[in-house]
Scaffold this active site. Structure first.
Site, short mmCIF file in Angstrom:
data_model
loop_
_atom_site.label_atom_id
_atom_site.label_comp_id
_atom_site.label_asym_id
_atom_site.label_seq_id
_atom_site.Cartn_x
_atom_site.Cartn_y
_atom_site.Cartn_z
N HIS A 115 0.79 -1.23 0.00
CA HIS A 115 0.00 0.00 0.00
C HIS A 115 0.82 1.28 0.00
CE1 HIS A 115 -0.16 -0.17 4.73
NE2 HIS A 115 1.05 -0.41 4.25
N HIS A 116 2.15 1.21 0.01
CA HIS A 116 2.96 2.42 -0.01
C HIS A 116 3.43 2.82 -1.41
CE1 HIS A 116 2.94 2.49 4.27
NE2 HIS A 116 3.68 1.39 4.41
#
Length: 302
Positions: A117-118
């Site tokens: 998710h980064h």
């Protein structure tokens, strides 16, 4: 049966200068296989390049697939992008997408990797190369679905929020440690920052109080669940204080809410860090079992 998605390329040799636990996905696979014949295994296709370029900068996609990622981007990612890492980066989002398609058919499915998710538009970050959650959500939205991404990792889902911003058919929810990575947060549809040291009772109460109204207001027909196990007390990169039982209670609650609302959902592994890779892998396996067995149990009650 619990439907699992796994690809051999998830298990890649550790690049030089990497602190990421590259043996984790292999351990998760082996531990799940040891549980016996309660799973149906599926192998995904690598995500097509055109789908990757619908979310990420085509120049960055080329850098990854040709293993020509600039050093400054590799530093943000946290490891060099070798040919094996590039193949894994393309297989993982294919796995999250396949898990979502299986969830639409069976109610729940789990990817044995993912939750990256980064990763941002033109670079990876925080051990994430491509953002499988955003990639799968965008593709599913283009197929006509309303997708809610629920992120229970201890770190905010900044890349997912940024890459799906402005898409009315996608909503993002992130419950995370406020003072943890990333320093600069993005804006999710709903962010729920928590103080350091929050434990089981406060976490579960906050999750229920904040997520249910969003779920009912947005009314998704599919949920992607980032099931990070790094909210555990003592996690090497966490700042919260959930117990092992608290993590299982979280996942059983999420599964119960999805089932009671009739919403299919797919999970991705997410974060979990420690010196003992086997201990971390057991956390992920416990999460998948809690999610899948809760769905199966409710189906039998009907």
């Amino acid at each position: 049966m619990i439907h699992l998605v796994h690809h051999p390329d998830y298990v890649a040799p550790a690049p030089a200068r990497s602190q990421y636990q590259w043996n984790k996905n292999g351990l998760v696979r082996d531990l799940l296989r040891a549980e016996g014949d309660i799973f149906t295994w599926h192998q995904p296709e690598p995500m097509p390049r055109i789908w990757l370029e619908a979310v990420h900068d085509p120049d960055y996609v080329e850098q990854v697939l040709s293993t020509a990622v600039p050093p400054e981007k590799e530093r943000r990612i946290g490891f060099p992008v070798t040919p094996e890492v590039a193949r894994r980066a393309q297989a993982v989002p294919g796995g999250t997408y396949l898990a979502a398609r299986l969830a639409l058919e069976h109610g729940f499915a789990a990817n044995t990797a993912g939750g990256s998710h980064h990763a941002l538009f033109d670079t990876g970050a925080g051990f994430c190369v491509f953002n499988d959650l955003a990639l799968a959500a965008v593709r599913l939205a283009e197929e006509g679905h309303r997708v809610l991404i629920i992120d229970c990792d201890v770190h905010q889902g900044d890349g997912t929020a940024a890459l799906t911003a402005g898409r009315p058919e996608i909503a993002t929810y992130s419950i995370h440690a406020e003072k943890n990575f990333p320093v600069r947060k993005a804006r999710s549809t709903l962010d729920v920052p928590l103080a350091d040291g929050v434990g089981d009772a406060e976490y579960l109460e906050t999750l229920e109080r904040t997520l249910v109204p969003l779920l009912e207001g947005f009314a998704p027909d599919l949920v992607l669940y980032q099931a990070g196990v790094d909210p555990l007390a003592g996690d090497r990169l966490g700042r919260l204080a959930l117990s092992y039982d608290g993590l299982i209670a979280r996942d059983r609650w999420v599964s119960g809410v999805m089932t009671s609302h009739g919403i299919p959902f797919a999970s991705a592994l997410g974060g979990g860090y420690g010196e003992d890779a086997l201990e971390v892998s057991r956390r992920h396996v416990a999460s998948i079992l809690a999610l899948g067995q809760a769905v199966a149990g409710r189906a039998l009650q009907r």
